[in-house]
Scaffold this motif. Structure first.
Motif, PDB file in Angstrom:
ATOM      1  N   SER A  29     -10.966  -7.086  -4.075  1.00 31.62           N
ATOM      2  CA  SER A  29     -11.114  -6.836  -2.638  1.00 31.62           C
ATOM      3  C   SER A  29      -9.790  -6.995  -1.905  1.00 31.62           C
ATOM      4  O   SER A  29      -9.479  -6.210  -0.995  1.00 31.62           O
ATOM      5  N   LEU A  30      -8.974  -7.959  -2.310  1.00 34.19           N
ATOM      6  CA  LEU A  30      -7.655  -8.149  -1.691  1.00 34.19           C
ATOM      7  C   LEU A  30      -6.736  -6.965  -1.994  1.00 34.19           C
ATOM      8  O   LEU A  30      -6.093  -6.418  -1.086  1.00 34.19           O
ATOM      9  N   VAL A  31      -6.684  -6.579  -3.261  1.00 32.43           N
ATOM     10  CA  VAL A  31      -5.808  -5.470  -3.668  1.00 32.43           C
ATOM     11  C   VAL A  31      -6.228  -4.171  -2.989  1.00 32.43           C
ATOM     12  O   VAL A  31      -5.390  -3.419  -2.473  1.00 32.43           O
ATOM     13  N   LEU A  32      -7.535  -3.889  -2.965  1.00 32.05           N
ATOM     14  CA  LEU A  32      -8.019  -2.655  -2.356  1.00 32.05           C
ATOM     15  C   LEU A  32      -7.755  -2.627  -0.855  1.00 32.05           C
ATOM     16  O   LEU A  32      -7.421  -1.565  -0.298  1.00 32.05           O
ATOM     17  N   THR A 121      -9.303  -9.303   5.224  1.00 37.61           N
ATOM     18  CA  THR A 121      -7.927  -8.960   4.834  1.00 37.61           C
ATOM     19  C   THR A 121      -7.438  -7.743   5.603  1.00 37.61           C
ATOM     20  O   THR A 121      -6.314  -7.734   6.127  1.00 37.61           O
ATOM     21  N   TYR A 122      -8.276  -6.732   5.688  1.00 36.33           N
ATOM     22  CA  TYR A 122      -7.910  -5.483   6.373  1.00 36.33           C
ATOM     23  C   TYR A 122      -7.675  -5.750   7.860  1.00 36.33           C
ATOM     24  O   TYR A 122      -6.679  -5.281   8.436  1.00 36.33           O
ATOM     25  N   MET A 123      -8.576  -6.491   8.490  1.00 37.64           N
ATOM     26  CA  MET A 123      -8.477  -6.740   9.928  1.00 37.64           C
ATOM     27  C   MET A 123      -7.286  -7.634  10.259  1.00 37.64           C
ATOM     28  O   MET A 123      -6.584  -7.400  11.264  1.00 37.64           O
ATOM     29  N   ILE A 128      -1.860  -8.204  12.498  1.00 38.32           N
ATOM     30  CA  ILE A 128      -0.458  -8.614  12.305  1.00 38.32           C
ATOM     31  C   ILE A 128       0.486  -7.449  12.598  1.00 38.32           C
ATOM     32  O   ILE A 128       1.537  -7.625  13.247  1.00 38.32           O
ATOM     33  N   ILE A 129       0.106  -6.266  12.152  1.00 36.82           N
ATOM     34  CA  ILE A 129       0.922  -5.081  12.399  1.00 36.82           C
ATOM     35  C   ILE A 129       0.950  -4.740  13.891  1.00 36.82           C
ATOM     36  O   ILE A 129       1.929  -4.207  14.405  1.00 36.82           O
ATOM     37  N   GLY A 130      -0.118  -5.086  14.576  1.00 35.69           N
ATOM     38  CA  GLY A 130      -0.197  -4.806  16.008  1.00 35.69           C
ATOM     39  C   GLY A 130      -1.025  -3.593  16.364  1.00 35.69           C
ATOM     40  O   GLY A 130      -0.931  -3.077  17.478  1.00 35.69           O
TER      41      GLY A 130
END
Length: 265
Positions: A29-32, A121-123, A128-130
């Motif tokens: 799930s982290l890698v994907l 992880t996705y959210m 973080i990216i903004g």
């Protein structure tokens, strides 16, 4: 029943295979999340969008969870614990029901773990990216997510009852694993090879295979370059009835056959 479920939970939490598969799903799930997110810039149209992305990937659960269910259903014969449990006063009906409910708990846990870790992880990466989080089609996406999640749990439960039936009838883990592989890949082959068969009957079998229904409600079923999805009431009734019938038949056969056979652990 409560004591049996506690004993099963104790066994599962200390089971090396369970821990290994949980770790596998965590890493996957982290890698994907990073891989899929990096390709799309972690854009988020609404709060439910990351879940709509991960739901079609749940097809991989159907290769892993039935195998674990096979080991889980035969461990009582492998280690001799089934004689101890039945000798303690638990009925065979309670034993089978406890196995099924424990398998259901495992399915729900792994589904929530995989989707939850992917989503967080996705959210977090998007924040973080903004990237801004939109609100487009939120209600429709939420309905789709909960529908696919619920149907996945139902279909994995159907596989679990089928594998538990096979495991308790065969009893030997090695032979039950072979039978499980035949069931899993046999269903995939029926779904794939029979859908273009000249015979109407074979095409009907393919259309009602578990794998076909899973791909339909997951949104990844394609026939002759045409994307097939669930549309009308008939499709939704069909997708619900097939696993319910399998669960009912598998449990009935298991209760009847297991209740009449001698236990040789």
């Amino acid at each position: 029943m409560r004591n049996l479920l506690r004993a099963e939970s104790y066994f599962i939490k200390r089971d090396t295979m369970f821990k290994g598969i949980s770790l596998l799903f965590l890493i996957a799930s982290l890698v994907l999340a990073f891989w899929i997110g990096s390709k799309g810039g972690f854009e988020v149209a609404n709060l439910a969008e990351p879940l709509t992305i991960v739901m079609p990937l749940s097809i991989f659960f159907y290769f892993i969870i039935p195998i674990y269910t096979c080991f889980f259903s035969t461990e009582g014969f492998e280690y001799g614990s089934i004689k101890v449990i039945l000798a303690s006063g638990q009925s065979r009906f309670i034993y089978i029901t406890g196995k099924y409910l424990s398998a259901l708990k495992i399915i729900v846990w792994w589904m929530l773990q995989f989707t939850g870790v992917f989503y967080l992880t996705y959210m977090i990466a998007a924040l973080i990216i903004g990237n801004d989080i939109g609100n487009r089609n939120l209600n429709a996406d939420l309905i789709q997510v909960f529908r696919v999640l619920g149907l996945n749990i139902l279909y994995l439960s159907a596989y679990a009852t089928l594998i538990i039936m096979v495991g308790l009838i065969i009893k030997r883990t090695a032979s039950a694993v072979v039978a499980t592989f035949l069931i899993i890949f046999g269903d995939f082959m029926i779904s794939g090879y029979f859908r273009d068969a000249p015979s109407t009957w074979l095409r009907a079998v393919s259309d009602h295979a578990l794998t076909t229904q899973v791909m339909k409600f997951s949104g990844i079923y394609v026939v002759n370059s045409q994307h097939i999805v669930l549309t009308g009431a008939k499709d939704f009734m069909e997708v619900l009835l097939i696993p319910v019938i399998i669960i009912a038949i598998s449990l009935s056969v298991t209760y009847i056959s297991f209740g009449k056979r001698d236990i040789h652990a």
